[in-house]
Design an enzyme around this catalytic site. Structure first.
Site, short mmCIF file in Angstrom:
data_model
loop_
_atom_site.label_atom_id
_atom_site.label_comp_id
_atom_site.label_asym_id
_atom_site.label_seq_id
_atom_site.Cartn_x
_atom_site.Cartn_y
_atom_site.Cartn_z
N GLY A 91 0.88 -1.16 0.11
CA GLY A 91 0.01 -0.01 -0.01
C GLY A 91 0.75 1.33 0.02
NE ARG B 238 -5.45 5.36 6.34
CZ ARG B 238 -5.68 4.38 6.53
NH1 ARG B 238 -6.66 4.13 7.68
NH2 ARG B 238 -5.37 3.18 5.92
CE LYS C 46 0.11 1.99 5.73
NZ LYS C 46 -1.20 2.07 6.17
N GLY D 113 -11.50 -2.31 11.78
CA GLY D 113 -12.40 -3.06 11.52
C GLY D 113 -13.01 -3.62 12.78
CG ASN E 253 -9.17 -7.27 11.23
OD1 ASN E 253 -8.47 -8.10 11.66
ND2 ASN E 253 -9.28 -6.90 9.97
CG ASN F 204 -3.51 3.24 9.30
OD1 ASN F 204 -3.02 2.45 8.46
ND2 ASN F 204 -4.52 2.85 10.29
CE1 TYR G 87 39.06 16.97 10.73
CE2 TYR G 87 41.17 17.71 9.49
CZ TYR G 87 39.77 16.98 9.52
OH TYR G 87 39.48 15.94 8.52
CG ASN H 289 49.38 18.02 25.78
OD1 ASN H 289 48.78 18.83 25.05
ND2 ASN H 289 49.40 18.21 26.82
CB SER I 238 48.82 26.39 21.26
OG SER I 238 48.52 25.68 22.34
C1 UD1 Z 1 -6.95 -2.93 7.81
C2 UD1 Z 1 -8.28 -3.73 8.02
C3 UD1 Z 1 -9.00 -3.39 9.35
C4 UD1 Z 1 -8.03 -3.76 10.44
C5 UD1 Z 1 -6.78 -2.80 10.10
C6 UD1 Z 1 -5.78 -3.21 11.22
C7 UD1 Z 1 -8.95 -4.47 5.63
C8 UD1 Z 1 -9.91 -4.13 4.61
N1 UD1 Z 1 -9.12 -3.62 6.87
O1 UD1 Z 1 -7.46 -1.67 7.54
O2 UD1 Z 1 -10.03 -4.45 9.35
O3 UD1 Z 1 -8.62 -3.24 11.71
O4 UD1 Z 1 -6.20 -3.16 8.90
O5 UD1 Z 1 -4.62 -2.20 11.20
O6 UD1 Z 1 -8.10 -5.11 5.46
N2 UD1 Z 1 -1.75 -3.57 1.46
C9 UD1 Z 1 -1.31 -4.11 0.38
N3 UD1 Z 1 -2.26 -3.80 -0.77
C10 UD1 Z 1 -3.32 -3.40 -1.08
C11 UD1 Z 1 -3.79 -2.58 0.12
C12 UD1 Z 1 -3.06 -2.62 1.38
O7 UD1 Z 1 -0.37 -4.71 0.46
O8 UD1 Z 1 -3.90 -3.31 -2.04
C13 UD1 Z 1 -1.45 -3.49 2.71
C14 UD1 Z 1 -0.78 -2.00 3.19
O9 UD1 Z 1 0.62 -1.87 2.88
C15 UD1 Z 1 -0.80 -2.24 4.81
C16 UD1 Z 1 -1.91 -3.27 5.19
O10 UD1 Z 1 -2.05 -4.01 3.71
O11 UD1 Z 1 0.38 -2.82 5.39
C17 UD1 Z 1 -3.23 -2.86 5.76
O12 UD1 Z 1 -3.78 -1.87 4.72
P1 UD1 Z 1 -4.20 -0.66 5.15
O13 UD1 Z 1 -4.78 0.27 3.92
O14 UD1 Z 1 -3.56 -0.01 6.22
O15 UD1 Z 1 -5.52 -1.23 5.94
P2 UD1 Z 1 -6.54 -0.62 6.95
O16 UD1 Z 1 -7.27 0.36 6.75
O17 UD1 Z 1 -5.35 -0.19 8.08
CA CA Z 2 -3.37 -0.08 8.33
#
Ligand code: UD1
Ligand code: CA
Length: 466
Positions: A14, A18, A25, A143, A175, A233, A372, A383, A411
């Site tokens: 991702g 944010r 990230k 979630g 979650n 995030n 230096y 010294n 010096s």
């Molecule tokens: C996700 C969960 C949420 C949970 C939270 C916990 C989903 C839909 N939601 O939300 O229920 O409470 O994590 O932290 O999964 N990533 C990819 N490919 C993508 C999208 C994301 O590899 O296409 C990776 C991101 O880099 C990240 C991780 O998946 O490391 C989570 O993605 P993120 O967008 O942060 O999910 P949350 O909105 O935090």
């Molecule tokens: Ca996340």
């Protein structure tokens, strides 16, 4: 019965919208280490590197280059269409595995112990999907995990924050984004994911309801420590995790006998080791692979990176050390600057506004003021007076200054390298030394002083007449 073969997937494709950052990230750091590195390091404690699959996408190359990853696999998710889609991309790579643990690249405080607990619970429950959950003080944004009934292990669905109904707003169990799956039912059902949700993405979270409806067992395990599963995030969330990890580090060091005044002001990386009876004053930074012996005192505003200090070292205020080694009982600063490859001997003194670089300084030698020392080898018991400079650079090449044992440099002398001052040599103050000085010799490298008697008085008399 054979033990099921586990793979670990780490979702790291991702962008991190944010954060409003150019950097992906998972490469932002907490406690001096990229988020993803924390997760890889935890995973490496549970399975072998060739059983770890990191899913990369956004700036995939820079992510792959920025982490230390001996032997883990990288899988490309070219378009980031959601966490469910990320796992779909993995299908060919993890076919031979019975079970799959999914970790999130932005949940960095997870420990090997918790991952192992999740794996064991998943096997014991014979579940198709096991969700690691937590009950944090503020569940907003996560979630929510809806169990079939209160107190039951079984789960019917995960509902994202934006999709919560009025009645579900109070659901507290979150979650963590960390799961264990049995690969067979996971990949048999994963094509049922759709994008009909607030972000138009394939949500991995929807697998809970899909598998539950397919008659598979979906369960949840609540983590003992909610802090371990907090996500990062936003910058503010990362700094909260950073503070939590650093607090854990200062607490570990204090438990090992280190005194830390105002620990909340100190920035200490998790990798740092400090011996007992060492005192850290407020606003000290100890970074990277730094090792500090026992009985040292590090005074305020010193920043020490990737350096090794012996026992009983005093670092006065405002010193900056980078890749330096310092012997027992040495005394540094205030305001000394030890640049890479500085090796300071036992009980040596490197004082105010002294800069060293690629320099070996022997036991008990002193450079106390405004000096230096670059590309130099200095013996023991020397010294160097105030303002001594090694002229190591001719504009094209660096040259070495060699100084034996027991040498005294007056010096404001400049030592034009390459040049050697043999044991016991003595350099008069204000000298410019361009030739080697033999052992025990005195070198005078300056014009002789001329005194003109009565000159000043006569000048004053002339001025009065005008
Ligand atoms: C996700 C969960 C949420 C949970 C939270 C916990 C989903 C839909 N939601 O939300 O229920 O409470 O994590 O932290 O999964 N990533 C990819 N490919 C993508 C999208 C994301 O590899 O296409 C990776 C991101 O880099 C990240 C991780 O998946 O490391 C989570 O993605 P993120 O967008 O942060 O999910 P949350 O909105 O935090
Ligand atoms: Ca996340």
């Amino acid at each position: 019965m054979k033990t099921p073969r586990f793979a670990i997937a780490i979702l790291a494709a991702g962008k991190g919208t944010r954060l409003h950052s150019k950097r992906p990230k998972v490469l932002h750091t907490v406690a001096g280490k990229p988020l993803l590195q924390h997760v890889i390091d935890a995973a490496l404690q549970v399975v072998a590197p060739q059983e770890i699959f990191v899913i990369v996408g956004h700036q995939a190359e820079s992510v792959q280059q920025a982490v230390v990853h001996t032997g883990v696999h990288f899988v490309l998710q070219a378009e980031q269409r959601g966490t469910g889609h990320a796992v779909q991309c993995l299908a060919p790579a993890v076919q031979g595995f019975d079970d799959l643990l999914v970790l999130s690249g932005d949940v960095p405080l997870i420990t090997a112990e918790t991952i192992t607990k999740l794996r064991d619970f998943h096997l014991q429950q014979k579940a198709a999907m096991t969700i690691l959950t937590a009950l944090p003080e503020n569940p907003f944004g996560y979630g929510r995990v809806l169990r079939t009934a209160p107190g039951q292990a079984e789960v019917q669905a995960i509902v994202e924050q934006k999709a919560l109904t009025a009645a579900q707003q109070d659901a507290r169990e979150i979650n963590s984004g960390i799961y264990a799956f049995r690969t067979q039912p996971l990949f048999a059902e994963i094509s049922k994911l759709t994008t009909s949700n607030a972000h138009g993405e394939y949500y991995l979270t929807d697998m809970a309801a899909i598998l539950h409806r397919a008659g598979e067992r979906v369960v949840a395990l609540a983590a003992d420590d909610a802090n371990q599963v907090l996500g990062a995030n936003t910058i503010a969330e990362m700094m909260q995790l950073d503070a939590a990890m650093r607090r854990a580090t200062t607490e570990r060091l204090m438990a090992q006998g280190v005194t830390i005044f105002r620990p909340e002001t100190c920035v200490i990386d998790a990798s740092v080791e400090v011996g007992a009876d060492t005192v850290l004053e407020p606003f000290v930074q100890l970074l990277g692979a730094t090792r500090i012996g026992s009985g040292c005192r590090i005074r305020s505003y010193s920043v020490i990176q990737d350096s090794a200090l012996g026992d009983g070292v005093l670092v006065r205020n405002g010193c900056v050390l980078e890749r330096a080694t310092v012997g027992d009982g040495a005394l540094l600063g205030p305001y000394a600057h030890l640049r890479p490859e500085s090796k300071i001997g036992k009980a040596a003194h490197i004082g105010n506004f002294v800069e060293t670089k690629s320099a070996v300084i022997g036991a008990g030698s002193k450079a106390n003021h405004l000096t230096y020392i670059g590309n130099a080898e200095i013996g023991a018991g020397c010294n160097l007076g105030a303002g001594v400079i090694t002229c190591n650079y001719d504009g094209v090449h660096k040259h070495t200054t060699k100084i034996g044992d027991g040498v005294f440099v007056g010096s404001d002398s400049t030592l034009v390298a390459p040049v050697t001052l043999a044991d016991g040599a003595y350099v008069a103050a204000g000298s410019c030394i361009t030739d080697d000085v033999p052992a025990d010799a005195l070198a005078l490298g300056r014009a002789r002083q001329v005194n003109k008697p009565e000159w000043a008085r006569k000048r004053r008399a002339m001025q009065q007449k005008k």
